[in-house]
Design a protein around this motif. Structure first.
Motif, short mmCIF file in Angstrom:
data_model
loop_
_atom_site.label_atom_id
_atom_site.label_comp_id
_atom_site.label_asym_id
_atom_site.label_seq_id
_atom_site.Cartn_x
_atom_site.Cartn_y
_atom_site.Cartn_z
N LYS A 133 3.33 -1.24 3.90
CA LYS A 133 3.03 0.16 3.55
C LYS A 133 4.34 0.86 3.23
N ILE A 143 1.50 5.25 0.40
CA ILE A 143 1.00 6.46 1.06
C ILE A 143 1.80 7.62 0.50
N CYS A 185 -4.83 5.41 4.92
CA CYS A 185 -4.67 3.95 4.84
C CYS A 185 -5.97 3.23 5.14
N ALA A 243 -3.66 7.64 -0.01
CA ALA A 243 -3.17 6.27 0.02
C ALA A 243 -3.86 5.51 -1.09
N CYS A 277 5.80 4.81 2.38
CA CYS A 277 5.46 6.23 2.38
C CYS A 277 6.44 7.01 1.50
N GLN A 287 0.86 -1.17 0.00
CA GLN A 287 0.00 0.00 0.00
C GLN A 287 0.90 1.22 0.00
N SER A 317 -1.97 10.11 7.55
CA SER A 317 -1.65 8.89 6.81
C SER A 317 -2.52 7.74 7.31
N GLU A 366 -5.18 1.83 -2.72
CA GLU A 366 -5.59 0.50 -2.28
C GLU A 366 -4.37 -0.40 -2.39
N ASP A 395 -8.25 5.02 -4.44
CA ASP A 395 -7.36 5.73 -3.54
C ASP A 395 -8.23 6.47 -2.53
#
Length: 138
Positions: A73, A8, A29, A119, A75, A6, A25, A121, A98
């Motif tokens: 995840k 971010i 998420c 974020a 970032c 995922q 964030s 999907e 998103d």
């Protein structure tokens, strides 16, 4: 099988406090995952296995793989609202979900609603890279 993650995307230009970054964030998420669960009609397949949520299914999608392999995840950042909105537009054009987050502005943005992050999907890495592959890590 492909790995899923995922992504971010944060706006670095806003110079948000660390706690604000974490909250924004987190909003992105959660909303993106809820949208993905709804899209795949999979809420009833969520199960708690030893304190970790996963999907109880043999249907392999990026969402399933993401849950089963540790909810990765990553970032990354942009430096303007225009860049963030362009990524949102690109995600929509490619058919990906998103969550574009607009803060109300009560605590940091002087009462001005402000787009702070988004974020995606959970997606296979190659698909996520179509949108965020050129962005630097936050």
């Amino acid at each position: 099988m492909y790995e899923a993650k995922q992504m971010i995307i944060m706006r670095r230009d806003l110079k948000m406090r660390k706690g604000k970054i974490a909250a924004q964030s987190g909003h992105a998420c959660v909303e993106a995952v809820l949208k993905a669960l709804q899209k795949e009609n999979r809420f009833d397949q969520l199960v708690d296995e030893d304190g970790y949520m996963t999907l109880n299914t043999e249907d392999v999608t990026p969402l399933t793989q993401w849950f089963q392999k540790g909810v990765a995840k990553v970032c990354v950042y942009v430096d303007s609202e225009e860049e963030l909105l362009a990524l949102h537009k690109k995600a929509v054009e490619l058919g990906y979900l998103d969550a574009l987050i607009q803060d109300a502005g009560y605590t940091e943005f002087h009462g001005v609603p402000t787009y702070t992050c988004m974020a995606l999907e959970p997606l296979y890495i190659d698909d996520a890279n179509k949108i965020t592959g050129d962005l630097p890590l936050y």
